[in-house]
Scaffold this motif. Structure first.
Motif, PDB file in Angstrom:
ATOM      1  N   GLU A 137      42.014   8.498 -24.304  1.00 30.18           N
ATOM      2  CA  GLU A 137      42.598   7.717 -25.392  1.00 30.18           C
ATOM      3  C   GLU A 137      42.126   8.224 -26.741  1.00 30.18           C
ATOM      4  OE1 GLU A 137      43.247   3.558 -25.557  1.00 30.18           O
ATOM      5  OE2 GLU A 137      42.725   3.310 -23.440  1.00 30.18           O
ATOM      6  N   LEU A 138      40.831   8.576 -26.786  1.00 32.47           N
ATOM      7  CA  LEU A 138      40.260   9.084 -28.025  1.00 32.47           C
ATOM      8  C   LEU A 138      40.940  10.379 -28.441  1.00 32.47           C
ATOM      9  CD1 LEU A 138      38.199   8.996 -30.278  1.00 32.47           C
ATOM     10  CD2 LEU A 138      36.544  10.050 -28.738  1.00 32.47           C
ATOM     11  N   ASN A 139      41.137  11.229 -27.488  1.00 32.29           N
ATOM     12  CA  ASN A 139      41.794  12.502 -27.759  1.00 32.29           C
ATOM     13  C   ASN A 139      43.216  12.282 -28.274  1.00 32.29           C
ATOM     14  OD1 ASN A 139      42.340  15.220 -27.878  1.00 32.29           O
ATOM     15  ND2 ASN A 139      42.915  15.347 -25.723  1.00 32.29           N
ATOM     16  N   ALA A 141      44.348   9.663 -29.736  1.00 34.57           N
ATOM     17  CA  ALA A 141      44.282   9.057 -31.063  1.00 34.57           C
ATOM     18  C   ALA A 141      44.023  10.115 -32.125  1.00 34.57           C
ATOM     19  CB  ALA A 141      43.197   7.980 -31.095  1.00 34.57           C
ATOM     20  N   ASN A 142      43.096  11.014 -31.838  1.00 31.27           N
ATOM     21  CA  ASN A 142      42.798  12.078 -32.797  1.00 31.27           C
ATOM     22  C   ASN A 142      43.996  12.993 -33.009  1.00 31.27           C
ATOM     23  OD1 ASN A 142      40.217  11.359 -33.551  1.00 31.27           O
ATOM     24  ND2 ASN A 142      39.251  12.506 -31.898  1.00 31.27           N
ATOM     25  N   SER A 143      44.695  13.288 -31.942  1.00 32.55           N
ATOM     26  CA  SER A 143      45.902  14.096 -32.066  1.00 32.55           C
ATOM     27  C   SER A 143      46.902  13.398 -32.977  1.00 32.55           C
ATOM     28  CB  SER A 143      46.555  14.303 -30.705  1.00 32.55           C
ATOM     29  OG  SER A 143      45.915  15.324 -30.008  1.00 32.55           O
ATOM     30  N   TYR A 144      47.006  12.102 -32.789  1.00 38.93           N
ATOM     31  CA  TYR A 144      48.012  11.392 -33.557  1.00 38.93           C
ATOM     32  C   TYR A 144      47.640  11.299 -35.031  1.00 38.93           C
ATOM     33  CZ  TYR A 144      52.234   8.794 -34.089  1.00 38.93           C
ATOM     34  OH  TYR A 144      53.500   8.428 -34.489  1.00 38.93           O
ATOM     35  N   ILE A 145      46.357  11.253 -35.310  1.00 40.57           N
ATOM     36  CA  ILE A 145      45.911  11.298 -36.706  1.00 40.57           C
ATOM     37  C   ILE A 145      46.408  12.588 -37.348  1.00 40.57           C
ATOM     38  CG2 ILE A 145      43.886  11.611 -38.201  1.00 40.57           C
ATOM     39  CD1 ILE A 145      42.389   9.668 -36.426  1.00 40.57           C
ATOM     40  N   LYS A 146      46.219  13.675 -36.633  1.00 39.54           N
ATOM     41  CA  LYS A 146      46.662  14.971 -37.152  1.00 39.54           C
ATOM     42  C   LYS A 146      48.175  14.963 -37.371  1.00 39.54           C
ATOM     43  CE  LYS A 146      47.824  18.095 -34.572  1.00 39.54           C
ATOM     44  NZ  LYS A 146      47.877  18.821 -33.303  1.00 39.54           N
TER      45      LYS A 146
ATOM     46  N   LYS B  66      40.894  19.100 -35.955  1.00 40.01           N
ATOM     47  CA  LYS B  66      41.979  19.639 -35.152  1.00 40.01           C
ATOM     48  C   LYS B  66      42.822  20.516 -36.053  1.00 40.01           C
ATOM     49  CE  LYS B  66      42.783  16.281 -31.502  1.00 40.01           C
ATOM     50  NZ  LYS B  66      43.266  17.122 -30.408  1.00 40.01           N
ATOM     51  N   GLN B  74      42.919  19.140 -39.755  1.00 42.70           N
ATOM     52  CA  GLN B  74      42.775  17.705 -39.989  1.00 42.70           C
ATOM     53  C   GLN B  74      41.404  17.299 -39.494  1.00 42.70           C
ATOM     54  OE1 GLN B  74      44.698  15.356 -41.570  1.00 42.70           O
ATOM     55  NE2 GLN B  74      42.956  13.996 -41.248  1.00 42.70           N
ATOM     56  N   VAL B  76      38.763  14.946 -38.227  1.00 38.02           N
ATOM     57  CA  VAL B  76      38.839  13.638 -37.566  1.00 38.02           C
ATOM     58  C   VAL B  76      37.484  12.947 -37.499  1.00 38.02           C
ATOM     59  CG1 VAL B  76      40.872  14.201 -36.191  1.00 38.02           C
ATOM     60  CG2 VAL B  76      38.610  14.676 -35.279  1.00 38.02           C
ATOM     61  N   ARG B  88      33.389  14.643 -24.726  1.00 34.44           N
ATOM     62  CA  ARG B  88      34.740  14.411 -24.245  1.00 34.44           C
ATOM     63  C   ARG B  88      35.172  15.511 -23.273  1.00 34.44           C
ATOM     64  NH1 ARG B  88      39.835  15.226 -23.844  1.00 34.44           N
ATOM     65  NH2 ARG B  88      39.264  17.355 -24.363  1.00 34.44           N
ATOM     66  N   CYS B  97      38.985  19.745 -27.519  1.00 33.56           N
ATOM     67  CA  CYS B  97      40.230  19.395 -28.195  1.00 33.56           C
ATOM     68  C   CYS B  97      40.033  19.371 -29.696  1.00 33.56           C
ATOM     69  CB  CYS B  97      40.746  18.064 -27.686  1.00 33.56           C
ATOM     70  SG  CYS B  97      39.579  16.741 -27.882  1.00 33.56           S
ATOM     71  N   LEU B 138      36.789   5.538 -30.801  1.00 32.37           N
ATOM     72  CA  LEU B 138      38.183   5.212 -30.525  1.00 32.37           C
ATOM     73  C   LEU B 138      38.700   4.179 -31.517  1.00 32.37           C
ATOM     74  CD1 LEU B 138      40.711   5.407 -28.827  1.00 32.37           C
ATOM     75  CD2 LEU B 138      39.715   3.765 -27.230  1.00 32.37           C
ATOM     76  N   ALA B 141      39.217   5.765 -34.837  1.00 32.58           N
ATOM     77  CA  ALA B 141      40.405   6.614 -34.817  1.00 32.58           C
ATOM     78  C   ALA B 141      41.669   5.766 -34.940  1.00 32.58           C
ATOM     79  CB  ALA B 141      40.434   7.449 -33.548  1.00 32.58           C
ATOM     80  N   ILE B 145      44.545   5.792 -37.874  1.00 33.32           N
ATOM     81  CA  ILE B 145      45.983   5.960 -37.645  1.00 33.32           C
ATOM     82  C   ILE B 145      46.746   4.944 -38.486  1.00 33.32           C
ATOM     83  CG2 ILE B 145      47.832   5.607 -35.954  1.00 33.32           C
ATOM     84  CD1 ILE B 145      46.025   6.840 -33.860  1.00 33.32           C
TER      85      ILE B 145
END
Lengths: 232, 232
Positions: A137-139, A141-146, B66, B74, B76, B88, B97, B138, B141, B145
């Motif tokens: 989930e953390l990953n 979330a971080n992707s989505y921030i980017k 990322k 970006q 994070v 992770r 990641c 989490l 993050a 978002i």
DNA sequence: CGCAATATTGATTCCGTTCAAGGGTGGTGG
DNA sequence: CCACCACCCTTGAACGGAATCAATATTGCG
């Protein structure tokens, strides 16, 4: 109401963290859990409230969101059969930091915090498995921030449509197995409702998707994939 | 190079997940760990690479980011003394990641994955403590978002400045204990470098901050707090 | 059936990006 | 020691993506 489903045949038992559970532990959970039905729109727990257990979804779909200072929702995740929710608050002894609301009628079990803590302390594999879940989930979330920081609304909408298909699948006719309002779509993408509407009809006129009311069918995944610029 | 610092006096031992460790476990970690120095700009691990252990920061500051499809970073998260990184990938057996890069010279210990797995399986409190850590990340993050989707760049910059102060503190003269390039600031806020520059000079002319080269001092926290619309 | 929620479309505004050009700074090597 | 170069910072101008505002249309539920 309290026709507690058996954990043995629960989707959670197969695909989730509970796959590491022993038969004895399972029996214990059966005794401790309670279950309830929720209808579309029902709130399971609200941001800021205290919860003393985790929720385990037997069936149905929920949206998990945070509410901004102006009241606008930002959807940060969905939860469906087999998913568990609320572990963050339970583990950290903090109030819930998101709201969970049913967008489809749902049957949800509640497992008291004490059971979860016991499992973590006595079953290393359960702990590990839960950790992996949180890490995922953390990953994401971080992707989505980017993504939200770097991509255009059009690109993000493409990405979200693909995500919905992967996550919830399609029915016989190829339409997404999840229906959202335009506003909800906007609250995932992080944009205004009007923008989603405009972009959906763009995609439609470009033949990329087929839209009928709330039902959406992806017609050109390759196009959407390329547009979304996400290669995984 | 390999003047391994003692875990006993390591900041990690006090404030972090390792506070739950027993003396015996500690001795074992001491034997298994290796340490290295990194200079500003050095990459500790890169997105996509495989790592077989976690990194524990004895001193220094890193940025965790990322990289987007167009090469834009970006950021994070940051990591400083006492933080651990890379768990992770280790827990999920997946490639990293994110990329971790030093923005200040750093001394970092490396603990093999096997040690971490052992600890999780045998020390329930360690597992719990690690989980709480991940949950915190989490939550942060997910908050971000929401912020990046709903707030203006100006509001987010205010928020980031306050976060930097809380996270890294200030020196005698009140300047932030962390120096970032304008580009790095932009890569946290999720905007263009030029926008950060313009907004910083706005804040400056409004008397909200004092800027001298890369050094920033917050002069009006109340204003920034109100502007950032984050009430926690 | 009628009302409230949801969806649609158009017009306008504006925040923030992009492009471009110039100025400053620090580090390195001759 | 200082000249040069790479990197960083700054400012201006123009453009454009997306938000906002406003006015209907449509849907679906009670």
């Amino acid at each position: 109401m309290t026709n507690n489903p058996n954990c043995k045949q629960c989707p959670s038992a197969i695909n989730s963290v509970f796959s590491t559970i022993t038969p004895e532990e399972n029996t214990f959970i059966e005794l401790e859990k309670t279950c309830s039905n929720y209808k579309r729109g029902d709130v399971i727990y609200r941001e800021g409230s205290r919860i003393n257990g985790v929720f385990c979804i037997y069936s149905g779909i929920l949206k998990i969101y945070k509410t901004g200072s102006d009241g606008k929702e930002q959807i940060v995740a969905f939860a469906k059969e087999g998913n568990i929710m609320g572990y963050r608050s339970v583990l950290s002894h903090e109030p819930a930091c998101t709201t969970a609301q049913a967008i489809e009628d749902a049957l949800i079990c509640y497992i008291p915090a004490s059971v979860i803590f016991d499992l973590i302390k006595t079953n290393g594999n359960f702990a590990l498995s839960l950790m992996q879940l949180i890490c995922n989930e953390l990953n994401q979330a971080n992707s989505y921030i980017k993504d939200i920081a770097q991509k255009t609304v059009r690109e993000r909408l493409a990405e979200v449509l693909l995500m919905l298909e992967t996550n919830f699948g399609t029915n016989d006719e190829g339409f997404l197995n999840i229906t959202l309002t335009r506003e909800e779509l906007a609250n995932i993408v992080g944009t205004a409702t009007e923008s989603v509407i405009r972009l959906l009809s763009e995609f439609k006129s470009e033949g990329v998707i087929i839209v009928s009311r709330k039902f959406i069918k992806l017609n050109n995944r390759v196009f959407l994939k390329k547009l979304s610029k996400s290669f995984n």
